[in-house]
Write an enzyme that holds these catalytic residues in place. Structure first.
Site, mmCIF file in Angstrom:
data_model
loop_
_atom_site.group_PDB
_atom_site.id
_atom_site.type_symbol
_atom_site.label_atom_id
_atom_site.label_comp_id
_atom_site.label_asym_id
_atom_site.label_seq_id
_atom_site.Cartn_x
_atom_site.Cartn_y
_atom_site.Cartn_z
ATOM 1 N N ASP A 105 0.849 -1.185 0.000
ATOM 2 C CA ASP A 105 0.000 0.000 0.000
ATOM 3 C C ASP A 105 0.892 1.245 0.000
ATOM 4 O O ASP A 105 1.915 1.302 0.675
ATOM 5 C CB ASP A 105 -0.912 0.000 1.236
ATOM 6 C CG ASP A 105 -2.083 0.961 1.075
ATOM 7 O OD1 ASP A 105 -3.217 0.489 0.898
ATOM 8 O OD2 ASP A 105 -1.840 2.189 1.123
ATOM 9 N N ILE A 106 0.488 2.258 -0.760
ATOM 10 C CA ILE A 106 1.279 3.484 -0.884
ATOM 11 C C ILE A 106 1.271 4.294 0.418
ATOM 12 O O ILE A 106 2.168 5.107 0.651
ATOM 13 C CB ILE A 106 0.749 4.324 -2.080
ATOM 14 C CG1 ILE A 106 1.834 5.249 -2.603
ATOM 15 C CG2 ILE A 106 -0.516 5.081 -1.725
ATOM 16 C CD1 ILE A 106 1.502 5.885 -3.949
ATOM 17 N N ASN A 146 -12.817 -3.321 2.700
ATOM 18 C CA ASN A 146 -13.720 -2.176 2.778
ATOM 19 C C ASN A 146 -14.679 -2.232 1.593
ATOM 20 O O ASN A 146 -14.235 -2.425 0.451
ATOM 21 C CB ASN A 146 -12.912 -0.870 2.753
ATOM 22 C CG ASN A 146 -12.027 -0.717 3.975
ATOM 23 O OD1 ASN A 146 -12.361 -1.193 5.050
ATOM 24 N ND2 ASN A 146 -10.887 -0.059 3.809
ATOM 25 N N GLY A 187 -15.828 2.537 3.766
ATOM 26 C CA GLY A 187 -14.539 3.212 3.635
ATOM 27 C C GLY A 187 -13.788 2.875 2.364
ATOM 28 O O GLY A 187 -12.594 3.148 2.255
ATOM 29 N N GLN A 188 -14.490 2.271 1.388
ATOM 30 C CA GLN A 188 -13.820 1.930 0.130
ATOM 31 C C GLN A 188 -13.572 3.193 -0.684
ATOM 32 O O GLN A 188 -14.483 4.003 -0.885
ATOM 33 C CB GLN A 188 -14.691 0.943 -0.675
ATOM 34 C CG GLN A 188 -13.982 0.417 -1.923
ATOM 35 C CD GLN A 188 -14.798 -0.640 -2.660
ATOM 36 O OE1 GLN A 188 -15.955 -0.922 -2.320
ATOM 37 N NE2 GLN A 188 -14.195 -1.209 -3.688
ATOM 38 N N HIS A 218 -10.426 -5.320 -3.374
ATOM 39 C CA HIS A 218 -9.104 -5.577 -2.802
ATOM 40 C C HIS A 218 -9.225 -5.968 -1.345
ATOM 41 O O HIS A 218 -10.153 -5.576 -0.653
ATOM 42 C CB HIS A 218 -8.185 -4.353 -2.942
ATOM 43 C CG HIS A 218 -8.775 -3.076 -2.418
ATOM 44 N ND1 HIS A 218 -9.688 -2.347 -3.134
ATOM 45 C CD2 HIS A 218 -8.589 -2.408 -1.264
ATOM 46 C CE1 HIS A 218 -10.035 -1.278 -2.438
ATOM 47 N NE2 HIS A 218 -9.382 -1.292 -1.284
HETATM 48 P P1 5GP Z 1 -9.725 1.393 0.233
HETATM 49 O O1 5GP Z 1 -9.767 2.707 0.961
HETATM 50 O O2 5GP Z 1 -10.459 1.477 -1.079
HETATM 51 O O3 5GP Z 1 -10.123 0.222 1.064
HETATM 52 O O4 5GP Z 1 -8.186 1.134 -0.083
HETATM 53 C C1 5GP Z 1 -7.506 1.719 -1.134
HETATM 54 C C2 5GP Z 1 -6.048 1.663 -0.768
HETATM 55 O O5 5GP Z 1 -5.272 1.923 -1.928
HETATM 56 C C3 5GP Z 1 -5.637 2.706 0.278
HETATM 57 O O6 5GP Z 1 -5.101 2.047 1.420
HETATM 58 C C4 5GP Z 1 -4.594 3.552 -0.445
HETATM 59 O O7 5GP Z 1 -3.534 3.949 0.385
HETATM 60 C C5 5GP Z 1 -4.127 2.618 -1.557
HETATM 61 N N1 5GP Z 1 -3.649 3.328 -2.733
HETATM 62 C C6 5GP Z 1 -4.221 4.414 -3.325
HETATM 63 N N2 5GP Z 1 -3.507 4.776 -4.415
HETATM 64 C C7 5GP Z 1 -2.463 3.892 -4.498
HETATM 65 C C8 5GP Z 1 -1.371 3.760 -5.428
HETATM 66 O O8 5GP Z 1 -1.216 4.506 -6.381
HETATM 67 N N3 5GP Z 1 -0.493 2.741 -5.190
HETATM 68 C C9 5GP Z 1 -0.631 1.888 -4.128
HETATM 69 N N4 5GP Z 1 0.290 0.941 -3.983
HETATM 70 N N5 5GP Z 1 -1.655 1.985 -3.244
HETATM 71 C C10 5GP Z 1 -2.556 2.973 -3.436
#
Ligand code: 5GP
Ligand code: ZN
Length: 113
Positions: A31-32, A86, A92-93, A99
């Site tokens: 994760d970034i 999420n 919180g998605q 994923h």
């Molecule tokens: P969500 O909030 O949808 O459950 O998770 C999305 C996740 O993707 C977040 O934890 C966010 O930090 C990660 N994310 C967003 N943009 C990028 C990216 O460009 N690269 C990577 N590796 N992770 C990302």
């Protein structure tokens, strides 16, 4: 595949990522914005918007097996970890490509925020 989906672009190699593992069905990358010492995102190669859109539940099992395998290879199998999906806006998605988050390396709290 979806042209403007962030995770589809990572899967296609258009956006760089720190790859952790890959299988014929899934990709796993760091994760970034890590929320724990280990924070890996596991995605299906196919574009599925969210858990609510899963047609064949086999993919969720394949993602889960990859998450538990990575937990072992990351050295958090014994200490424990959290796997989170999420789903939707209240869930919180923020990226609408299914994923799993694999989080570990610290003690998690409950209830989640
Ligand atoms: P969500 O909030 O949808 O459950 O998770 C999305 C996740 O993707 C977040 O934890 C966010 O930090 C990660 N994310 C967003 N943009 C990028 C990216 O460009 N690269 C990577 N590796 N992770 C990302
Ligand atoms: Zn996608």
């Amino acid at each position: 595949m979806s042209d403007d989906c962030l995770f589809c672009r990572i899967i296609r190699g258009e956006i760089p990522s720190k790859l952790v593992a890959q299988t014929p069905e899934c990709l796993a990358f760091r994760d970034i914005d890590p929320q724990a010492p280990t924070h890996v995102v596991i995605v299906p190669r196919a574009h599925i918007p969210s858990l609510a859109n899963v047609a064949d539940p086999l993919i969720v099992g394949q993602m889960t097996r990859l998450a538990t395998d990575i937990a072992e290879s990351e050295g958090i199998g014994a200490s424990g970890y959290r796997v989170v999906v999420n789903t939707g806006s209240d869930g919180g998605q923020t990226v609408f490509h299914l994923h799993m988050h694999l989080l570990g390396g610290r003690r998690m709290t409950w209830p989640p925020g």
